[in-house]
Scaffold this motif. Structure first.
Motif, PDB file in Angstrom:
ATOM      1  N   HIS A 153     -42.582  63.865 -19.525  1.00  0.00           N
ATOM      2  CA  HIS A 153     -42.250  64.977 -20.424  1.00  0.00           C
ATOM      3  C   HIS A 153     -41.494  66.075 -19.684  1.00  0.00           C
ATOM      4  CE1 HIS A 153     -44.376  63.360 -23.849  1.00  0.00           C
ATOM      5  NE2 HIS A 153     -45.499  63.213 -23.149  1.00  0.00           N
TER       6      HIS A 153
ATOM      7  N   LYS B 176     -47.970  60.634 -14.676  1.00  0.00           N
ATOM      8  CA  LYS B 176     -46.702  60.027 -15.087  1.00  0.00           C
ATOM      9  C   LYS B 176     -46.257  60.566 -16.440  1.00  0.00           C
ATOM     10  CE  LYS B 176     -45.752  55.765 -14.138  1.00  0.00           C
ATOM     11  NZ  LYS B 176     -44.784  55.943 -13.062  1.00  0.00           N
ATOM     12  N   GLN B 177     -47.215  60.795 -17.369  1.00  0.00           N
ATOM     13  CA  GLN B 177     -46.840  61.363 -18.662  1.00  0.00           C
ATOM     14  C   GLN B 177     -46.286  62.773 -18.507  1.00  0.00           C
ATOM     15  OE1 GLN B 177     -50.114  61.146 -21.359  1.00  0.00           O
ATOM     16  NE2 GLN B 177     -50.214  58.894 -21.364  1.00  0.00           N
TER      17      GLN B 177
END
Length: 712
Positions: free
Chosen positions: A628, A623-624
Motif C-alpha cells: 500500500h 508486505k501489505q
C-alpha cells in the motif's frame, strides 16, 4: 544349586525399576522368612524349654523318690518293698533324667544355636543393610536432584564441583551398599535352607541319641535318612561358601571398573558415545507444566519398548506409555534452567515431551536411539548394523558450507559456478533394508546437489565488509526498535511497523518451488532430520526485526545486524503444521550458477519462542503495508507529475501572453515614434498658427510622457 533366585549384582549401579522391583520381591521374601523363622524359633524354644523342664522335673522326681524312705507319714508304716521299689524307680528315673539333661544340651547346641544365630545375626544383618541402603539411596537422590538443579545461566564452578563430588560420593556409597545388600539377600536364599534344616537335623539327632541311650531298637533307616540330610546340609554350605567367594570377587571387579560411572557427566573420550542403539533405558528428568508459565521437573525411569517410549516410577510394578516414537522428531533444545535437554515431538505433533539427561553422552545417545527408532530400524533383523550403516551414509552425504557469506556469494549472478556437493537428507542410506523408508522423490521441491547450512554468519565477519556486500550497511549498529543514530537510513527508520521476535536459526537450503507451503514443510523435515542424524545441537539465537522494508537478524549482544533480507525478496512464509514454534520463509535472489534470467530461492528455517503463525502474520502485514505504501507513493508521483505538467502548461501560457504583450507594446512604440516625423514634414509645406504649434508640441510632449511611462 538349582532353583536359587539371585539378585543381579551387575545391575546395582543402574538401579533400574526392574531391579528395584526384583529387590522388593527379595525383601518381601526376607520379611516372610523372618516372620516364619520367628514363629519356628518360638516353637523350638518351647521344645527346648519343655525339655529343660522335663529334665528338671525328672531329676526332681528321682530326688523325691530317693527321699521317700526319709519321710515320716503319720498313718504310714515302714514298707521295705515300697521303699525298695521306689529306689529302683528313682535309679531308673535318675538315669532317664541324665539322658534328658544330655538331650537338653544337644538341643541347645544342635537345634537352638543355629536358628538363634540365623535369627539374631543373619536376619538382623539384612535389616541393618536395608536401613543403610535406604539412607544411601535417599542421599543419592538428594545429591542427584541438587546436581540436576544446577543453573545453566548462573554457573558457579565451586557449587558445580561440590554437587559433582556429592553425586560421586553418594553414588559410590549407594553402589557399594546395594552390592553388599544384594549379596546378603542372595546368601539368605541359602541360609534359609540351612536355618530350617540344621535345627531339625540337630533335633532329630538329639532325639535319636536320647532314644539310643534307652533302647537300641531304632532302625537303620532313620540313621541313613539323617545321614543323607546331614550330607545335603554340608553340600549346601559348601556351595554357599563358593558362591559367596564368587560374589565377593565380582564386587571387587565391578568396583574397579565402575569408578568412571560414578561421575554424573563422564568424559566422552574415555567412554565413547554409541549412536547405533535401537533401544535404551535410564533415568531422565521430565518437565511437567504446573501452570500457564510455570513447570516442574520429575525424575523417572524411561525405556524404549519397540516403537514406544515408556516411563516408570521407582515404586511402580510396570511402566506406562509416554508416546509413540515411530516417525517422531527429536532434537536438542536449550532450557533456561537445565542442561542436556532434548525434545521429542510425536508424528502428528500433538504431543511434545522435554526430557533432561544426566550427561552430554547420555543426551546424545538418547537422541540417536530415538532417531533410529523413528525410522523403524528396530524392525529389521540386524538393527544395530543397519543403524551404523545409516549413520555412516548420512555422515558421508553431508558437506556443509563454511558460512552463510560463501553461500550468498555463490548465489550472486556474477558467479558462474558452484562446487558440486551432496544433498543432505535424513534418508541418505543406500541400504536395501531402508529402501522402503522413503519412496517419494522430493526433487520437485528441494534443489538437488545443495548442502544444508546449519551455521550463521558472525558479527566479526560482518564487520570486515562481507555483510556490506549484501546489505550495504557494513558493521553499523542497528537499534532493534527502529531507532538509528544516523539522520538517514536505507531501512526507513520512520517505518510504521517494528516487530521484534527471539528466534534460533536451524538451517537453510536451496529450493526450487516457491508457490506452495509444502516446500517449507519439506525443508523443515530435512533440516530437523539432518540435525538429529549428525547430532547438531547448537543453534544461533538472534533477534528477528520485521519492518516494512526488510527482515533483519540482529545479534542480541552487540546489536549488530547479522543478515538483512529485503522484504520484496521474501516470496513465501509459513509455520509448521503441528509444531507452531517452527517457521520458515523463502528468499528469492539472483541465481548464481544458473542460466541467466533465472532466480535462485533459499528457504530459511527458524525456531521461535512465540507462535510461528504470529511471525508469518507480521511478515504478511509488513508486505501489505509496503504494498500500500508503494501504491501510495506511485499515486503521489503521478499526482506530482500532473501538477508539474499543469504548471509547465501555465508557464507556457504566461510566456505566450508575455510575448503577445511585448509585441503589442513594441507596436505602440513604433507608432509613437513615427508621429514627430509626420509633423515635421507638414511644417515644411505650410505655415501654422503659433497657438496650434504650441498645442501640437504639448500633445507630442504628452505622448512622449506616456511612452516613457509605458517603457518604464
Amino acid at each position: 544349586m538349582p532353583g536359587i533366585d539371585k539378585l543381579p549384582i551387575e545391575e546395582a549401579l543402574e538401579d533400574s525399576p526392574q531391579t528395584r522391583s526384583l529387590l522388593g520381591v527379595f525383601e518381601e521374601d526376607a520379611a516372610a522368612i523372618s516372620s516364619y523363622t520367628s514363629q519356628l524359633f518360638h516353637a523350638m524354644q518351647r521344645i527346648y524349654d519343655a525339655q529343660n523342664e522335663l529334665s528338671a522335673a525328672t531329676h526332681l522326681t528321682s530326688r523325691l523318690l530317693k527321699e521317700y524312705e526319709k519321710q515320716r507319714f503319720p498313718l504310714g508304716g515302714d514298707d521295705e518293698v515300697m521303699s525298695s521299689t521306689l529306689q529302683q524307680f528313682a535309679k531308673v528315673i535318675d538315669e532317664l533324667s541324665s539322658c534328658h539333661a544330655v538331650l537338653s544340651t544337644q538341643l541347645a547346641d544342635a537345634m537352638m544355636f543355629p536358628i538363634t544365630q540365623f535369627k539374631e545375626r543373619d536376619l538382623k544383618e539384612i535389616l541393618t543393610l536395608k536401613e543403610v541402603f535406604q539412607i544411601a539411596s535417599s542421599d543419592h537422590d538428594i545429591a542427584i536432584n541438587r546436581y540436576s538443579k544446577l543453573s545453566k545461566k548462573r554457573d558457579n564452578e565451586k557449587v558445580r564441583n561440590e554437587a559433582t563430588e556429592d553425586v560421586y560420593t553418594s553414588r559410590k556409597k549407594q553402589h557399594q551398599t546395594m552390592m553388599h545388600y544384594f549379596t546378603a539377600l542372595n546368601s539368605l536364599q541359602y541360609k534359609k535352607k540351612i536355618a530350617l534344616l540344621e535345627p531339625l537335623l540337630g533335633y532329630m539327632q538329639a532325639q535319636i541319641s536320647f532314644f539310643k541311650l534307652g533302647s537300641e531298637n531304632l532302625t537303620q533307616q532313620w540313621e541313613d535318612f539323617l545321614t543323607n540330610i546331614g550330607t545335603s546340609v554340608q553340600n549346601v554350605r559348601r556351595e554357599m561358601d563358593n558362591d559367596v567367594n564368587v560374589m565377593q570377587q565380582t564386587i571387587q571387579d565391578l568396583e574397579q571398573g565402575s569408578d568412571l560411572l560414578y561421575l554424573p557427566d563422564p568424559d566422552p573420550s574415555k567412554i565413547p558415545i554409541n549412536r547405533n542403539l535401537t533401544q535404551k533405558a535410564g533415568y531422565l528428568n521430565t518437565r511437567n507444566k504446573t501452570g500457564l508459565v510455570s513447570s516442574s521437573w520429575e525424575r523417572q525411569y524411561f525405556f524404549t519398548q519397540g516403537g514406544n517410549l515408556m516411563s516408570q516410577a521407582r515404586g511402580d510394578v510396570a511402566g506406562g506409555l509416554v508416546m509413540d516414537i515411530d516417525n517422531c522428531s527429536v532434537m536438542a533444545v536449550d532450557c533456561e534452567d537445565r542442561r542436556f535437554c532434548f525434545q521429542i515431538t510425536s508424528f502428528d505433533g500433538k504431543k511434545v515431551a522435554i526430557l533432561q539427561a544426566d550427561s552430554r553422552k547420555d543426551c546424545e545417545e538418547w537422541i540417536a536411539t530415538i532417531n533410529n527408532i523413528s525410522k523403524r530400524i528396530y524392525l529389521s533383523e540386524n538393527p544395530e548394523e543397519i543403524a551404523a550403516r545409516v549413520n555412516q551414509s548420512a555422515l558421508e552425504a553431508v558437506t556443509p558450507s563454511p558460512s552463510f557469506q560463501q553461500r550468498h556469494e555463490s548465489l550472486r549472478p556474477g558467479v558462474q559456478g558452484r562446487p558440486k556437493t551432496s544433498r543432505t537428507s535424513s534418508q541418505g542410506s543406500d541400504s536395501p533394508a531402508l529402501s522402503s523408508l522413503s519412496s517419494l522423490s522430493l526433487d520437485s521441491l528441494v534443489a538437488s546437489n545443495t548442502p544444508i547450512q546449519f551455521d550463521i554468519i558472525s558479527p566479526v565477519s560482518e564487520e570486515t565488509g562481507s555483510q556490506a556486500k549484501t546489505t550495504g550497511q557494513g558493521g553499523r549498529r542497528t537499534n532493534p526498535f527502529g531507532e538509528s543514530g544516523d539522520s538517514q537510513s536505507e531501512d526507513g527508520s520512520d517505518s510504521i511497523l517494528h516487530q521484534l521476535y527471539i528466534v534460533r536459526f536451524l538451517g537453510s537450503m536451496e529450493v526450487r518451488a516457491t508457490d506452495s507451503s509444502d516446500v517449507i514443510y519439506e525443508t523443515m523435515r530435512q533440516i530437523l532430520a539432518a540435525r538429529a542424524i549428525h547430532n547438531i545441537f547448537r543453534m544461533t539465537e538472534s533477534h528477528l526485526l520485521v519492518t516494512c522494508d526488510c527482515l533483519k537478524l540482529i545479534d542480541p549482544q552487540t546489536q549488530v545486524t547479522r543478515l538483512r533480507f529485503p522484504l520484496s525478496s521474501v516470496v513465501l512464509c509459513a509455520s509448521h503444521q503441528e509444531n507452531k514454534r517452527l517457521f520458515g520463509f523463502v528468499l528469492q535472489m539472483g541465481g548464481g550458477g544458473r542460466a541467466e534470467g533465472q532466480l535462485g530461492s533459499i528457504c530459511y528455517i527458524f525456531e521461535s519462542n512465540n507462535d510461528g503463525e504470529k511471525i508469518c502474520d507480521s511478515v504478511g502485514l509488513a508486505k501489505q503495508i509496503a504494498f500500500h505504501s508503494e501504491m501510495g507513493r506511485k499515486a503521489s508521483e503521478r499526482q506530482r507529475e500532473l501538477v508539474k505538467a499543469k504548471e509547465k502548461q501555465q508557464e507556457e501560457l504566461s510566456k505566450q501572453k508575455q510575448i503577445e504583450k511585448d509585441l503589442e507594446e513594441q507596436s505602440r512604440l513604433i507608432a509613437a515614434s513615427s508621429r514627430p516625423n509626420a509633423a515635421a514634414t507638414a511644417s515644411d509645406k505650410q505655415f501654422m498658427v503659433l497657438s496650434n504649434s504650441q498645442s501640437e508640441d504639448s500633445d507630442t510632449g504628452e505622448d512622449s510622457r506616456k511612452k516613457g511611462e509605458s517603457e518604464a
